[in-house]
Design a protein around this motif. Structure first.
Motif, PDB file in Angstrom:
ATOM      1  N   MET A 155      33.252  69.292  81.710  1.00 15.21           N
ATOM      2  CA  MET A 155      34.242  70.090  80.968  1.00 15.21           C
ATOM      3  C   MET A 155      34.575  69.410  79.646  1.00 15.21           C
ATOM      4  N   ASP A 156      34.790  68.098  79.681  1.00  9.67           N
ATOM      5  CA  ASP A 156      35.085  67.370  78.442  1.00  9.67           C
ATOM      6  C   ASP A 156      33.899  67.416  77.486  1.00  9.67           C
ATOM      7  N   ARG A 157      32.691  67.217  78.020  1.00 10.13           N
ATOM      8  CA  ARG A 157      31.505  67.222  77.162  1.00 10.13           C
ATOM      9  C   ARG A 157      31.292  68.604  76.551  1.00 10.13           C
ATOM     10  N   THR A 158      31.388  69.643  77.358  1.00 10.40           N
ATOM     11  CA  THR A 158      31.202  71.008  76.866  1.00 10.40           C
ATOM     12  C   THR A 158      32.256  71.357  75.818  1.00 10.40           C
ATOM     13  N   THR A 159      33.490  70.937  76.065  1.00  7.15           N
ATOM     14  CA  THR A 159      34.568  71.192  75.109  1.00  7.15           C
ATOM     15  C   THR A 159      34.291  70.505  73.777  1.00  7.15           C
ATOM     16  N   ALA A 160      33.858  69.256  73.829  1.00 11.23           N
ATOM     17  CA  ALA A 160      33.561  68.517  72.596  1.00 11.23           C
ATOM     18  C   ALA A 160      32.497  69.241  71.774  1.00 11.23           C
ATOM     19  N   TYR A 161      31.403  69.636  72.410  1.00 11.72           N
ATOM     20  CA  TYR A 161      30.327  70.325  71.682  1.00 11.72           C
ATOM     21  C   TYR A 161      30.765  71.713  71.203  1.00 11.72           C
ATOM     22  N   HIS A 162      31.517  72.413  72.032  1.00  6.53           N
ATOM     23  CA  HIS A 162      31.981  73.750  71.646  1.00  6.53           C
ATOM     24  C   HIS A 162      32.872  73.673  70.397  1.00  6.53           C
ATOM     25  N   LEU A 163      33.807  72.756  70.413  1.00  5.52           N
ATOM     26  CA  LEU A 163      34.696  72.602  69.259  1.00  5.52           C
ATOM     27  C   LEU A 163      33.912  72.201  68.010  1.00  5.52           C
ATOM     28  N   PHE A 164      32.940  71.305  68.183  1.00  5.42           N
ATOM     29  CA  PHE A 164      32.149  70.849  67.037  1.00  5.42           C
ATOM     30  C   PHE A 164      31.337  71.993  66.434  1.00  5.42           C
ATOM     31  N   LYS A 165      30.774  72.827  67.298  1.00  4.21           N
ATOM     32  CA  LYS A 165      29.883  73.891  66.820  1.00  4.21           C
ATOM     33  C   LYS A 165      30.618  75.133  66.339  1.00  4.21           C
ATOM     34  N   THR A 166      31.802  75.422  66.878  1.00  4.81           N
ATOM     35  CA  THR A 166      32.404  76.723  66.600  1.00  4.81           C
ATOM     36  C   THR A 166      33.702  76.707  65.789  1.00  4.81           C
ATOM     37  N   MET A 167      34.487  75.678  65.882  1.00  4.35           N
ATOM     38  CA  MET A 167      35.785  75.704  65.197  1.00  4.35           C
ATOM     39  C   MET A 167      35.668  75.320  63.729  1.00  4.35           C
ATOM     40  N   ARG A 168      36.431  76.011  62.906  1.00  6.24           N
ATOM     41  CA  ARG A 168      36.516  75.689  61.482  1.00  6.24           C
ATOM     42  C   ARG A 168      37.978  75.741  61.087  1.00  6.24           C
ATOM     43  N   PRO A 169      38.558  74.737  60.530  1.00  5.67           N
ATOM     44  CA  PRO A 169      37.949  73.422  60.357  1.00  5.67           C
ATOM     45  C   PRO A 169      37.765  72.735  61.711  1.00  5.67           C
ATOM     46  N   LYS A 170      36.802  71.833  61.766  1.00 11.73           N
ATOM     47  CA  LYS A 170      36.514  71.135  63.020  1.00 11.73           C
ATOM     48  C   LYS A 170      37.655  70.177  63.356  1.00 11.73           C
ATOM     49  N   PRO A 171      38.152  70.236  64.584  1.00  8.54           N
ATOM     50  CA  PRO A 171      39.212  69.304  64.993  1.00  8.54           C
ATOM     51  C   PRO A 171      38.586  67.966  65.424  1.00  8.54           C
ATOM     52  N   LEU A 172      38.174  67.182  64.442  1.00  5.76           N
ATOM     53  CA  LEU A 172      37.360  65.986  64.702  1.00  5.76           C
ATOM     54  C   LEU A 172      38.043  64.999  65.644  1.00  5.76           C
ATOM     55  N   GLU A 173      39.336  64.786  65.480  1.00  2.02           N
ATOM     56  CA  GLU A 173      40.043  63.842  66.351  1.00  2.02           C
ATOM     57  C   GLU A 173      39.991  64.302  67.811  1.00  2.02           C
ATOM     58  N   ILE A 174      40.163  65.592  68.025  1.00  2.00           N
ATOM     59  CA  ILE A 174      40.157  66.134  69.388  1.00  2.00           C
ATOM     60  C   ILE A 174      38.749  66.087  69.977  1.00  2.00           C
TER      61      ILE A 174
END
Length: 131
Positions: A18-37
């Motif tokens: 869940m943590d790994r999938t969340t990290a990749y999902h946020l990196f690929k889809t969110m703008r601006p990317k929530p890098l800290e999260i």
């Protein structure tokens, strides 16, 4: 592996993913990317993968977020390759300190490294569990 032990390890690995999938999902889809999260989720996935090894080896989990200390604690039961140790140690800083406003900025390159380090740690831990 005993059935209860197997279920406990599988539950930890479910949360790792869940943590790994969340990290990749946020990196690929969110703008601006929530890098800290994203980096926080990378650290969390690695931490939980290491703690799954604690369960597997029937060692009491210590409630710390320092991945180097976790590895040092479990080292007598399982030998971590240097590359895995280095990746884990580099993720420790994302446990909490990077989530406070006064901490230095995280850029996209550092985030990509955190994703790669997470994969190194998580994949290696899962290989040990499946072996």
């Amino acid at each position: 592996m005993k059935n209860d032990l197997k279920q406990d390890v599988e539950e930890w690995l479910r949360i790792v993913e869940m943590d790994r999938t969340t990290a990749y999902h946020l990196f690929k889809t969110m703008r601006p990317k929530p890098l800290e999260i994203i980096c926080f989720h990378c650290q969390q996935a690695a931490e939980k993968a290491i703690k799954a090894l604690f369960i597997l080896k029937e060692i009491e989990i210590i409630k710390i977020h320092d991945l180097g200390m976790l590895i040092k604690t479990i080292q007598p039961k399982i030998a971590f390759p240097e590359t895995v140790k280095l990746s884990a140690i580099s993720l420790t800083k994302f446990a909490a300190t990077f989530r406070y406003p006064d901490y230095p900025d995280i850029d996209e390159e550092l985030t990509k490294k955190a994703l790669a380090d997470m994969d190194v740690v998580v994949d290696w831990c899962k290989e040990q569990i499946e072996a």
